[in-house]
Design a protein around this motif. Structure first.
Motif, PDB file in Angstrom:
ATOM      1  N   VAL A  95       0.832  -1.206   0.000  1.00 16.12           N
ATOM      2  CA  VAL A  95       0.000   0.000   0.000  1.00 16.12           C
ATOM      3  C   VAL A  95       0.866   1.255   0.000  1.00 16.12           C
ATOM      4  O   VAL A  95       0.605   2.223  -0.742  1.00 16.12           O
ATOM      5  CB  VAL A  95      -0.950  -0.032   1.212  1.00 16.12           C
ATOM      6  CG1 VAL A  95      -1.729   1.287   1.314  1.00 16.12           C
ATOM      7  CG2 VAL A  95      -1.912  -1.216   1.113  1.00 16.12           C
ATOM      8  N   ALA A  96       1.901   1.251   0.825  1.00 13.68           N
ATOM      9  CA  ALA A  96       2.783   2.419   0.882  1.00 13.68           C
ATOM     10  C   ALA A  96       3.512   2.633  -0.437  1.00 13.68           C
ATOM     11  O   ALA A  96       3.637   3.779  -0.925  1.00 13.68           O
ATOM     12  CB  ALA A  96       3.800   2.238   2.018  1.00 13.68           C
ATOM     13  N   ARG A  98       2.492   1.724  -3.387  1.00 10.57           N
ATOM     14  CA  ARG A  98       1.544   2.211  -4.378  1.00 10.57           C
ATOM     15  C   ARG A  98       1.272   3.704  -4.185  1.00 10.57           C
ATOM     16  O   ARG A  98       1.188   4.470  -5.153  1.00 10.57           O
ATOM     17  CB  ARG A  98       0.248   1.398  -4.267  1.00 10.57           C
ATOM     18  CG  ARG A  98      -0.782   1.770  -5.322  1.00 10.57           C
ATOM     19  CD  ARG A  98      -2.001   0.889  -5.215  1.00 10.57           C
ATOM     20  NE  ARG A  98      -2.650   1.051  -3.911  1.00 10.57           N
ATOM     21  CZ  ARG A  98      -3.713   0.343  -3.539  1.00 10.57           C
ATOM     22  NH1 ARG A  98      -4.220  -0.582  -4.347  1.00 10.57           N
ATOM     23  NH2 ARG A  98      -4.251   0.538  -2.342  1.00 10.57           N
ATOM     24  N   TRP A  99       1.163   4.155  -2.922  1.00  7.11           N
ATOM     25  CA  TRP A  99       0.930   5.587  -2.675  1.00  7.11           C
ATOM     26  C   TRP A  99       2.131   6.411  -3.111  1.00  7.11           C
ATOM     27  O   TRP A  99       1.983   7.455  -3.755  1.00  7.11           O
ATOM     28  CB  TRP A  99       0.652   5.801  -1.185  1.00  7.11           C
ATOM     29  CG  TRP A  99       0.362   7.228  -0.842  1.00  7.11           C
ATOM     30  CD1 TRP A  99      -0.807   7.888  -1.003  1.00  7.11           C
ATOM     31  CD2 TRP A  99       1.304   8.158  -0.307  1.00  7.11           C
ATOM     32  NE1 TRP A  99      -0.702   9.183  -0.597  1.00  7.11           N
ATOM     33  CE2 TRP A  99       0.628   9.384  -0.158  1.00  7.11           C
ATOM     34  CE3 TRP A  99       2.631   8.082   0.067  1.00  7.11           C
ATOM     35  CZ2 TRP A  99       1.228  10.523   0.353  1.00  7.11           C
ATOM     36  CZ3 TRP A  99       3.238   9.215   0.581  1.00  7.11           C
ATOM     37  CH2 TRP A  99       2.563  10.413   0.703  1.00  7.11           C
ATOM     38  N   LEU A 100       3.359   5.927  -2.786  1.00 10.27           N
ATOM     39  CA  LEU A 100       4.561   6.653  -3.205  1.00 10.27           C
ATOM     40  C   LEU A 100       4.676   6.686  -4.719  1.00 10.27           C
ATOM     41  O   LEU A 100       5.064   7.709  -5.308  1.00 10.27           O
ATOM     42  CB  LEU A 100       5.804   5.984  -2.600  1.00 10.27           C
ATOM     43  CG  LEU A 100       5.993   6.145  -1.089  1.00 10.27           C
ATOM     44  CD1 LEU A 100       7.205   5.343  -0.619  1.00 10.27           C
ATOM     45  CD2 LEU A 100       6.176   7.629  -0.720  1.00 10.27           C
ATOM     46  N   THR A 102       2.214   6.623  -6.842  1.00 10.03           N
ATOM     47  CA  THR A 102       1.223   7.577  -7.346  1.00 10.03           C
ATOM     48  C   THR A 102       1.687   9.015  -7.155  1.00 10.03           C
ATOM     49  O   THR A 102       1.557   9.859  -8.054  1.00 10.03           O
ATOM     50  CB  THR A 102      -0.107   7.338  -6.626  1.00 10.03           C
ATOM     51  OG1 THR A 102      -0.512   5.985  -6.825  1.00 10.03           O
ATOM     52  CG2 THR A 102      -1.179   8.278  -7.147  1.00 10.03           C
ATOM     53  N   VAL A 103       2.237   9.306  -5.957  1.00 12.90           N
ATOM     54  CA  VAL A 103       2.643  10.676  -5.654  1.00 12.90           C
ATOM     55  C   VAL A 103       3.896  11.079  -6.417  1.00 12.90           C
ATOM     56  O   VAL A 103       3.998  12.215  -6.940  1.00 12.90           O
ATOM     57  CB  VAL A 103       2.845  10.836  -4.131  1.00 12.90           C
ATOM     58  CG1 VAL A 103       3.448  12.199  -3.791  1.00 12.90           C
ATOM     59  CG2 VAL A 103       1.524  10.651  -3.403  1.00 12.90           C
TER      60      VAL A 103
END
Length: 324
Positions: A95-96, A98-100, A102-103
């Motif tokens: 999850v982390a 994927r967030w990184l 995306t950002v």
């Protein structure tokens, strides 16, 4: 041990034979049966002991060791290491990440495409449409069209005409050479071979065919005549052997061997069969006496060893042969 007790025998011949054979047969049966039974009982006890005391505990121990070495470690590894690691480490880490991603990657790439690459593309399209296209037409398209129309087209037509002339000349040359070769082969090979075939080989072949046909027909007639002769000779030989061998042998069998066989059957074979049946009856009676003696020996041995003598019907079964 009272070996003489048992059903009383009549003073006849069969009773005396049973009395004479009783003690030796009991001794032989006792000597033969007791060791075999002892060995069998020992093997049964040893097998049960080994199965109960060694094979089953060893199998259970091997099963427990197999579970402890092969099954339980993998179950513990899956339950206490892999499942918690996936649930509490790998899933949050995914999850982390994927967030990184995306950002740090998706958002800047979308902004770069929207605010930089898209305007640059539009500008490039406008430049090509407004500047490069007219310039290319003026510098390249018009000269190329003029060169194709006034230079390449006449040259191509000239080359095409020359090629057609060369093709016609080549075809004429090939046709002449082929015609010359055809007539040469026909005159030098085909016509002589045809003349030889027509004037020599065909008449000779027809003559040989006629000769072969006649020879075949002669062989056919000779084969059929030989068949008739062979049939006649065979019938004559059959009649000869019938009257010289078969009929005398049949008469000898009917007039000599059959009466002799009847005499032998009535005078020899039937008495021998009766004697064999008598011997069989005596043998069966002797075997029955032996079985009775064996039962009596077993009962005496049980009685001597203090064991129960068996069902009461044994004595009745043993007394039946004695009353005959």
């Amino acid at each position: 041990m009272d070996l003489e007790k048992g059903p009383r025998e009549e003073p006849g011949g069969e009773g005396r034979l049973a009395v004479a054979l009783r003690v030796p047969v009991r001794i032989v049966v006792l000597v033969l049966v007791v060791p075999v039974r002892m060995v069998w009982d020992a093997l049964v006890v040893a097998g049960r002991f080994l199965g109960d005391r060694m094979f089953r505990p060893v199998g259970r121990a091997l099963l427990w060791v197999g579970r402890a070495v092969l099954v339980w470690p993998f179950v513990a590894l899956w339950r206490w290491v892999l499942v918690p690691l996936w649930r509490w480490v790998l899933v949050p880490l995914g999850v982390a990440l994927r967030w990184l991603g995306t950002v740090l990657v998706v958002v800047p790439a979308a902004a770069l495409y929207r605010w930089v690459l898209t305007p640059l593309g539009h500008a490039a399209v406008w430049f090509c449409a407004r500047v490069l296209t007219p310039l290319g037409r003026g510098l390249f398209v018009v000269p190329a069209v003029w060169l194709y129309r006034w230079v390449l087209t006449p040259v191509g037509h000239a080359l095409l005409w020359c090629g057609r002339g060369l093709a016609w000349l080549g075809s004429l040359l090939v046709t002449g050479i082929g015609t010359a070769l055809y007539w040469t082969v026909r005159v030098l090979v085909v016509l002589p071979v045809y003349a030889v075939w027509r004037r020599l080989l065909a008449p000779v072949g027809r003559a040989l065919a006629v000769v072969a046909r006649e020879v075949g027909a002669a062989f056919g007639h000779a084969w059929r005549i030989a068949g008739y002769i062979s049939l006649a000779v065979g019938r004559a030989l059959a009649v000869f052997f019938r009257w010289t061998l078969v009929e005398p042998a049949r008469r000898v069998y009917r007039t000599v061997l059959t009466p002799v066989g009847h005499v032998v059957r009535d005078a020899v074979l039937r008495p021998v069969a009766e004697a064999a049946r008598s011997v069989g009856r005596v043998t069966r009676d002797a075997l029955r006496s032996v079985r009775v003696t064996a039962r009596q020996v077993r009962r005496d041995v049980r009685r001597a060893l203090g064991m129960p003598a068996g069902p009461a019907g044994i004595g009745r079964r043993e007394r039946r042969p004695a009353g005959r």
